[in-house]
Motif scaffolding. Structure first.
Motif, PDB file in Angstrom:
ATOM      1  N   THR A  99       0.802  -1.218   0.000  1.00 47.24           N
ATOM      2  CA  THR A  99       0.000   0.000   0.000  1.00 47.24           C
ATOM      3  C   THR A  99       0.834   1.267   0.000  1.00 47.24           C
ATOM      4  O   THR A  99       0.293   2.360   0.100  1.00 47.24           O
ATOM      5  N   ASN A 100       2.156   1.136  -0.100  1.00 46.70           N
ATOM      6  CA  ASN A 100       3.045   2.296   0.048  1.00 46.70           C
ATOM      7  C   ASN A 100       3.238   3.108  -1.207  1.00 46.70           C
ATOM      8  O   ASN A 100       3.748   4.222  -1.146  1.00 46.70           O
ATOM      9  N   SER A 101       2.862   2.527  -2.358  1.00 45.42           N
ATOM     10  CA  SER A 101       3.136   3.231  -3.598  1.00 45.42           C
ATOM     11  C   SER A 101       1.929   3.129  -4.518  1.00 45.42           C
ATOM     12  O   SER A 101       0.915   2.532  -4.183  1.00 45.42           O
ATOM     13  N   ASP A 102       2.075   3.746  -5.696  1.00 45.32           N
ATOM     14  CA  ASP A 102       1.021   3.665  -6.707  1.00 45.32           C
ATOM     15  C   ASP A 102       1.302   2.556  -7.716  1.00 45.32           C
ATOM     16  O   ASP A 102       0.703   2.535  -8.792  1.00 45.32           O
ATOM     17  N   THR A 103       2.206   1.664  -7.365  1.00 47.37           N
ATOM     18  CA  THR A 103       2.514   0.540  -8.248  1.00 47.37           C
ATOM     19  C   THR A 103       1.259  -0.269  -8.512  1.00 47.37           C
ATOM     20  O   THR A 103       0.532  -0.600  -7.580  1.00 47.37           O
ATOM     21  N   ARG A 104       1.036  -0.601  -9.777  1.00 48.59           N
ATOM     22  CA  ARG A 104      -0.175  -1.344 -10.141  1.00 48.59           C
ATOM     23  C   ARG A 104       0.139  -2.750 -10.630  1.00 48.59           C
ATOM     24  O   ARG A 104      -0.785  -3.546 -10.828  1.00 48.59           O
ATOM     25  N   LEU A 105       1.427  -3.038 -10.808  1.00 50.39           N
ATOM     26  CA  LEU A 105       1.840  -4.340 -11.324  1.00 50.39           C
ATOM     27  C   LEU A 105       2.319  -5.235 -10.180  1.00 50.39           C
ATOM     28  O   LEU A 105       2.697  -4.749  -9.122  1.00 50.39           O
ATOM     29  N   PRO A 106       2.330  -6.551 -10.408  1.00 49.99           N
ATOM     30  CA  PRO A 106       2.756  -7.471  -9.354  1.00 49.99           C
ATOM     31  C   PRO A 106       4.176  -7.180  -8.883  1.00 49.99           C
ATOM     32  O   PRO A 106       5.025  -6.767  -9.659  1.00 49.99           O
ATOM     33  N   ILE A 107       4.407  -7.411  -7.612  1.00 52.50           N
ATOM     34  CA  ILE A 107       5.703  -7.166  -6.989  1.00 52.50           C
ATOM     35  C   ILE A 107       6.208  -8.475  -6.394  1.00 52.50           C
ATOM     36  O   ILE A 107       5.470  -9.173  -5.696  1.00 52.50           O
ATOM     37  N   THR A 108       7.459  -8.794  -6.669  1.00 62.62           N
ATOM     38  CA  THR A 108       8.034 -10.032  -6.128  1.00 62.62           C
ATOM     39  C   THR A 108       8.856  -9.788  -4.868  1.00 62.62           C
ATOM     40  O   THR A 108       9.146 -10.728  -4.135  1.00 62.62           O
ATOM     41  N   ARG A 109       9.248  -8.549  -4.645  1.00 66.22           N
ATOM     42  CA  ARG A 109      10.143  -8.218  -3.537  1.00 66.22           C
ATOM     43  C   ARG A 109       9.393  -8.220  -2.210  1.00 66.22           C
ATOM     44  O   ARG A 109       8.456  -7.452  -1.999  1.00 66.22           O
ATOM     45  N   ARG A 110       9.800  -9.065  -1.315  1.00 66.38           N
ATOM     46  CA  ARG A 110       9.124  -9.222  -0.035  1.00 66.38           C
ATOM     47  C   ARG A 110       9.062  -7.915   0.749  1.00 66.38           C
ATOM     48  O   ARG A 110       8.035  -7.588   1.353  1.00 66.38           O
ATOM     49  N   ALA A 111      10.144  -7.145   0.729  1.00 68.70           N
ATOM     50  CA  ALA A 111      10.232  -5.938   1.542  1.00 68.70           C
ATOM     51  C   ALA A 111       9.265  -4.841   1.095  1.00 68.70           C
ATOM     52  O   ALA A 111       9.016  -3.893   1.852  1.00 68.70           O
ATOM     53  N   SER A 112       8.734  -4.962  -0.092  1.00 69.18           N
ATOM     54  CA  SER A 112       7.802  -3.957  -0.602  1.00 69.18           C
ATOM     55  C   SER A 112       6.426  -4.068   0.040  1.00 69.18           C
ATOM     56  O   SER A 112       5.652  -3.128   0.019  1.00 69.18           O
ATOM     57  N   TYR A 113       6.119  -5.228   0.573  1.00 70.16           N
ATOM     58  CA  TYR A 113       4.792  -5.452   1.138  1.00 70.16           C
ATOM     59  C   TYR A 113       4.754  -4.965   2.588  1.00 70.16           C
ATOM     60  O   TYR A 113       5.666  -5.246   3.371  1.00 70.16           O
ATOM     61  N   ASP A 114       3.700  -4.242   2.947  1.00 65.11           N
ATOM     62  CA  ASP A 114       3.652  -3.661   4.278  1.00 65.11           C
ATOM     63  C   ASP A 114       2.559  -4.227   5.183  1.00 65.11           C
ATOM     64  O   ASP A 114       2.533  -3.899   6.368  1.00 65.11           O
ATOM     65  N   TYR A 115       1.686  -5.047   4.634  1.00 63.54           N
ATOM     66  CA  TYR A 115       0.687  -5.706   5.477  1.00 63.54           C
ATOM     67  C   TYR A 115       0.703  -7.211   5.182  1.00 63.54           C
ATOM     68  O   TYR A 115       0.788  -7.619   4.014  1.00 63.54           O
TER      69      TYR A 115
END
Length: 126
Positions: A99-115
Motif C-alpha cells: 500500500t506504500n506506492s502507486d505501483t499497479r503491477l505485481p511485486i516479487t520483492r518481499r520488503a515492498s509489502y507492508d501488510y
C-alpha cells in the motif's frame, strides 16, 4: 489493512488446495497483493503476485503451471489455487498487501509489502 488467510491443511502429493485471504480496510481492486511461503529456518519466499488488474500476475518459477493467483473484488478476497502439490510445497503460506506506492503491477520483492496475514499451514505428504 487486515488480512485473514485460511484454507491450508494436510494433503497428499498431487492433491490440491485453495487458499483464501479476506481483506478489510482497503479494496483489492486498487492494491497489489501477493502470496509468500516460509519453511522454518528459511527465508520467506515469493510465490505469486497480482496487480490492480487481475490480468497482471507473476509467479515463482517453482510454482508456474501449478499455482494460480486470483481475486474476487466484490468479496475483497484473494485466492491461491494450488494444484499438483509436492512435498516441497510444505510451508506456512502468507498473503500480503502493498500500500506504500502507486505501483499497479505485481511485486516479487518481499520488503515492498507492508501488510501481512497470519499465515496458513500447508503440509503435503508423499
Amino acid at each position: 489493512v487486515q488480512l485473514q488467510a485460511c484454507g491450508g491443511g494436510l494433503v497428499q502429493a498431487r492433491g490440491y488446495l485453495r487458499l483464501s485471504c479476506a481483506a478489510s480496510g482497503r479494496t483489492l481492486n486498487r492494491t497489489v497483493m501477493g502470496w509468500f511461503r516460509q519453511v522454518t529456518g528459511k527465508e520467506r519466499e515469493f510465490v505469486a503476485g497480482i496487480g490492480w488488474n487481475s490480468y497482471f500476475t507473476s509467479y515463482a518459477d517453482s510454482v508456474k503451471g501449478r499455482f494460480t493467483i486470483s481475486k474476487n473484488n466484490a468479496k475483497n478476497t484473494l485466492y491461491l489455487q494450488i494444484n499438483g502439490l509436492k512435498p516441497e510445497d510444505t510451508a506456512v503460506y502468507y498473503c500480503a498487501a502493498e500500500t506504500n506506492s502507486d505501483t499497479r503491477l505485481p511485486i516479487t520483492r518481499r520488503a515492498s509489502y507492508d501488510y501481512w496475514g497470519q499465515g496458513t499451514q500447508v503440509t503435503v505428504s508423499s
